[in-house]
Design an enzyme around this catalytic site. Structure first.
Site, mmCIF file in Angstrom:
data_model
loop_
_atom_site.group_PDB
_atom_site.id
_atom_site.type_symbol
_atom_site.label_atom_id
_atom_site.label_comp_id
_atom_site.label_asym_id
_atom_site.label_seq_id
_atom_site.Cartn_x
_atom_site.Cartn_y
_atom_site.Cartn_z
ATOM 1 N N ASP A 12 0.852 -1.187 0.000
ATOM 2 C CA ASP A 12 0.000 0.000 0.000
ATOM 3 C C ASP A 12 0.885 1.233 0.000
ATOM 4 O O ASP A 12 2.035 1.201 0.478
ATOM 5 C CB ASP A 12 -0.918 0.020 1.229
ATOM 6 N N GLU B 292 0.777 5.740 0.461
ATOM 7 C CA GLU B 292 0.072 6.996 0.711
ATOM 8 C C GLU B 292 0.729 8.052 -0.169
ATOM 9 O O GLU B 292 1.941 7.966 -0.469
ATOM 10 C CB GLU B 292 0.142 7.398 2.182
ATOM 11 N N HIS C 102 -4.353 10.702 5.596
ATOM 12 C CA HIS C 102 -3.222 9.958 6.169
ATOM 13 C C HIS C 102 -2.522 10.661 7.328
ATOM 14 O O HIS C 102 -1.755 10.028 8.055
ATOM 15 C CB HIS C 102 -2.198 9.612 5.080
ATOM 16 N N HIS D 252 -5.492 6.515 7.549
ATOM 17 C CA HIS D 252 -4.851 5.557 6.646
ATOM 18 C C HIS D 252 -3.342 5.554 6.910
ATOM 19 O O HIS D 252 -2.740 6.604 7.160
ATOM 20 C CB HIS D 252 -5.101 5.944 5.192
ATOM 21 N N ASP E 249 -2.385 -0.533 6.601
ATOM 22 C CA ASP E 249 -3.353 -0.988 5.597
ATOM 23 C C ASP E 249 -2.874 -2.244 4.871
ATOM 24 O O ASP E 249 -3.677 -3.118 4.523
ATOM 25 C CB ASP E 249 -3.637 0.127 4.592
#
Length: 234
Positions: free
Chosen positions: A7, A9, A57, A152, A157
């Protein structure tokens, strides 16, 4: 079989417009067991975050100012993902950003370093058509604890996605399939002669039989006739 749940960001939603990766989180699974060998980076994007992204985030420009550039971690990152199946929720988004980061430093596209990229969002939509298939929705549906996900985070995640994926694919991976993977080759399943097994039948005792007859009589009385299985015996 080596799989990596990945994942990212980012500073915004559009890598084509100059948005950058600010966090990468990877969780490794080998033969359907989490290895604990994970990878995590915060990155200096060399540009401001959008306000909407920070709300998602929580990674501020000030926090990221002293973090390494993508170029500084690229070799370690690519060596880690090399040859693995990469599983990403909404893969097109993350892969698009990674491709732009690699392009900036003159490296090939992300898919050239890995065995394949699998999109868990596509998988979820096929399994649960017409339902919400966000990571939060899947955690709730598959009973994965995401109570720590107030914001997040790439590594958080990726870990949640690993748990979701294991639950989504549990029925597709029998012990026989896992044995094939672990053995690294062909696996022959021996035929079993079930006639060799003796089936033990435990009969109801007198008290249990009497209680059962009384229950059936009450059902007959309530329905105004005989229950189906008593009618068949009669």
């Amino acid at each position: 079989m080596r799989q990596i749940f990945l994942d990212t960001e980012t500073t915004g939603l559009s890598p084509e417009s100059g948005d950058r990766v600010i966090e990468i989180g990877c969780v490794e699974m080998v033969n359907r067991r989490l290895s604990g060998r994970n990878l995590h980076f915060y990155l200096n994007p060399q540009r401001p975050n959008s306000e909407d992204a920070v709300k998602v985030h929580g990674l501020t420009d000030e926090f990221l100012a002293d973090k390494p550039l993508f170029a500084a971690i690229a070799d370690e990152f690519l060596a880690y993902v090399d040859g693995a199946e990469i599983i990403i929720h909404n893969a097109a988004f993350d892969v698009g950003f990674l491709n732009e980061e690699l392009k900036r430093i003159g490296r090939p596209r992300f898919t050239e370093f890995v065995a394949q990229v699998s999109d868990s969002l596509t998988m979820a939509r096929e399994m649960f058509p017409g339902k919400s298939n966000s990571l939060d929705a899947l955690c709730k549906r598959l009973e994965v604890d995401n109570s720590n996900r107030s914001l997040h985070g790439a590594l958080l995640d990726a870990g949640l996605l690993a748990d979701v994926y294991i639950n989504m694919t549990r029925g597709q991976n029998s012990l026989v399939i896992d044995a094939v993977v672990a053995g690294g080759g062909d696996f022959a399943v021996a035929e079993i002669d079930f006639a060799a097994f003796q089936l033990h039948v435990i009969m109801a005792d007198e008290q249990e039989a009497t209680a059962h007859d009384l229950l059936l009589a009450e059902l007959d009385k309530a329905s105004g006739g005989k229950t189906v299985w008593r009618a068949l015996v009669a």
